[in-house]
Design a protein around this motif. Structure first.
Motif, mmCIF file in Angstrom:
data_model
loop_
_atom_site.group_PDB
_atom_site.id
_atom_site.type_symbol
_atom_site.label_atom_id
_atom_site.label_comp_id
_atom_site.label_asym_id
_atom_site.label_seq_id
_atom_site.Cartn_x
_atom_site.Cartn_y
_atom_site.Cartn_z
ATOM 1 N N VAL A 163 0.837 -1.195 0.000
ATOM 2 C CA VAL A 163 0.000 0.000 0.000
ATOM 3 C C VAL A 163 0.877 1.252 0.000
ATOM 4 O O VAL A 163 0.618 2.203 -0.722
ATOM 5 C CB VAL A 163 -0.956 0.004 1.213
ATOM 6 C CG1 VAL A 163 -1.698 1.325 1.312
ATOM 7 C CG2 VAL A 163 -1.917 -1.149 1.123
ATOM 8 N N GLN A 164 1.930 1.258 0.770
ATOM 9 C CA GLN A 164 2.821 2.410 0.825
ATOM 10 C C GLN A 164 3.569 2.597 -0.488
ATOM 11 O O GLN A 164 3.867 3.718 -0.882
ATOM 12 C CB GLN A 164 3.800 2.266 1.981
ATOM 13 C CG GLN A 164 3.109 2.296 3.324
ATOM 14 C CD GLN A 164 4.040 1.933 4.452
ATOM 15 O OE1 GLN A 164 5.146 1.469 4.247
ATOM 16 N NE2 GLN A 164 3.580 2.150 5.669
ATOM 17 N N ILE A 184 2.548 1.356 -3.679
ATOM 18 C CA ILE A 184 1.613 1.630 -4.773
ATOM 19 C C ILE A 184 0.874 2.935 -4.544
ATOM 20 O O ILE A 184 0.631 3.691 -5.461
ATOM 21 C CB ILE A 184 0.629 0.463 -4.950
ATOM 22 C CG1 ILE A 184 1.399 -0.780 -5.382
ATOM 23 C CG2 ILE A 184 -0.454 0.806 -5.958
ATOM 24 C CD1 ILE A 184 0.613 -2.048 -5.379
ATOM 25 N N GLY A 185 0.528 3.227 -3.323
ATOM 26 C CA GLY A 185 -0.187 4.462 -3.016
ATOM 27 C C GLY A 185 -1.684 4.275 -3.073
ATOM 28 O O GLY A 185 -2.189 3.157 -3.090
ATOM 29 N N TYR A 186 -2.379 5.379 -3.131
ATOM 30 C CA TYR A 186 -3.827 5.334 -3.209
ATOM 31 C C TYR A 186 -4.333 6.586 -3.900
ATOM 32 O O TYR A 186 -3.561 7.483 -4.229
ATOM 33 C CB TYR A 186 -4.463 5.165 -1.827
ATOM 34 C CG TYR A 186 -4.042 6.187 -0.804
ATOM 35 C CD1 TYR A 186 -4.815 7.307 -0.551
ATOM 36 C CD2 TYR A 186 -2.873 6.027 -0.066
ATOM 37 C CE1 TYR A 186 -4.424 8.237 0.383
ATOM 38 C CE2 TYR A 186 -2.480 6.946 0.879
ATOM 39 C CZ TYR A 186 -3.264 8.054 1.095
ATOM 40 O OH TYR A 186 -2.884 8.977 2.025
ATOM 41 N N MET A 187 -5.637 6.626 -4.145
ATOM 42 C CA MET A 187 -6.232 7.735 -4.879
ATOM 43 C C MET A 187 -7.248 8.453 -4.016
ATOM 44 O O MET A 187 -7.796 7.882 -3.083
ATOM 45 C CB MET A 187 -6.875 7.219 -6.157
ATOM 46 C CG MET A 187 -5.871 6.551 -7.068
ATOM 47 S SD MET A 187 -6.560 6.026 -8.616
ATOM 48 C CE MET A 187 -6.794 7.608 -9.413
ATOM 49 N N ARG A 188 -7.477 9.714 -4.349
ATOM 50 C CA ARG A 188 -8.489 10.547 -3.705
ATOM 51 C C ARG A 188 -9.178 11.372 -4.778
ATOM 52 O O ARG A 188 -8.623 11.594 -5.843
ATOM 53 C CB ARG A 188 -7.832 11.515 -2.723
ATOM 54 C CG ARG A 188 -7.392 10.883 -1.456
ATOM 55 C CD ARG A 188 -7.045 11.948 -0.470
ATOM 56 N NE ARG A 188 -6.820 11.302 0.821
ATOM 57 C CZ ARG A 188 -6.346 11.908 1.859
ATOM 58 N NH1 ARG A 188 -6.029 13.178 1.800
ATOM 59 N NH2 ARG A 188 -6.173 11.272 2.995
ATOM 60 N N PRO A 189 -10.363 11.892 -4.473
ATOM 61 C CA PRO A 189 -10.980 12.837 -5.409
ATOM 62 C C PRO A 189 -10.114 14.091 -5.503
ATOM 63 O O PRO A 189 -9.486 14.503 -4.527
ATOM 64 C CB PRO A 189 -12.326 13.162 -4.770
ATOM 65 C CG PRO A 189 -12.573 12.084 -3.774
ATOM 66 C CD PRO A 189 -11.239 11.583 -3.342
ATOM 67 N N ILE A 235 3.417 5.281 -6.061
ATOM 68 C CA ILE A 235 3.482 5.209 -7.521
ATOM 69 C C ILE A 235 2.293 5.914 -8.155
ATOM 70 O O ILE A 235 2.423 6.524 -9.214
ATOM 71 C CB ILE A 235 3.567 3.735 -7.974
ATOM 72 C CG1 ILE A 235 4.899 3.136 -7.518
ATOM 73 C CG2 ILE A 235 3.415 3.612 -9.484
ATOM 74 C CD1 ILE A 235 5.021 1.652 -7.743
ATOM 75 N N GLU A 236 1.134 5.847 -7.529
ATOM 76 C CA GLU A 236 -0.048 6.535 -8.061
ATOM 77 C C GLU A 236 0.228 8.025 -8.246
ATOM 78 O O GLU A 236 -0.136 8.610 -9.268
ATOM 79 C CB GLU A 236 -1.255 6.354 -7.135
ATOM 80 C CG GLU A 236 -1.798 4.950 -7.078
ATOM 81 C CD GLU A 236 -2.600 4.584 -8.307
ATOM 82 O OE1 GLU A 236 -2.824 5.432 -9.192
ATOM 83 O OE2 GLU A 236 -3.011 3.417 -8.386
#
Length: 63
Positions: free
Chosen positions: A10-11, A13-18, A51-52
């Motif tokens: 998770v750290q 690859i990352g994540y997304m937000r609006p 990465i995102e």
């Protein structure tokens, strides 16, 4: 509960937000606060970490 073997992914690859939350003046990222809103929709997802975020510049255009 998260599996201990997948938590580091998770750290990385990352994540997304609006986009509206990513450019928030108080809690958003400087990367998005400096961006003009053109080309971004407030409801559109943007990379927020890892990465995102790194590959956010390679995103396509809305159409």
């Amino acid at each position: 509960m998260y599996d201990k073997d997948t938590t580091p992914a998770v750290q990385l690859i990352g994540y997304m937000r609006p986009f509206s939350r990513a450019r928030d003046p108080e809690k958003g990222l400087l990367f998005y606060r400096e961006k003009k809103a053109e080309g971004y929709l407030d409801t559109g997802g943007v990379g927020y970490d890892g990465i995102e975020l790194f590959y956010q510049e390679l995103r396509g255009k809305n159409g």
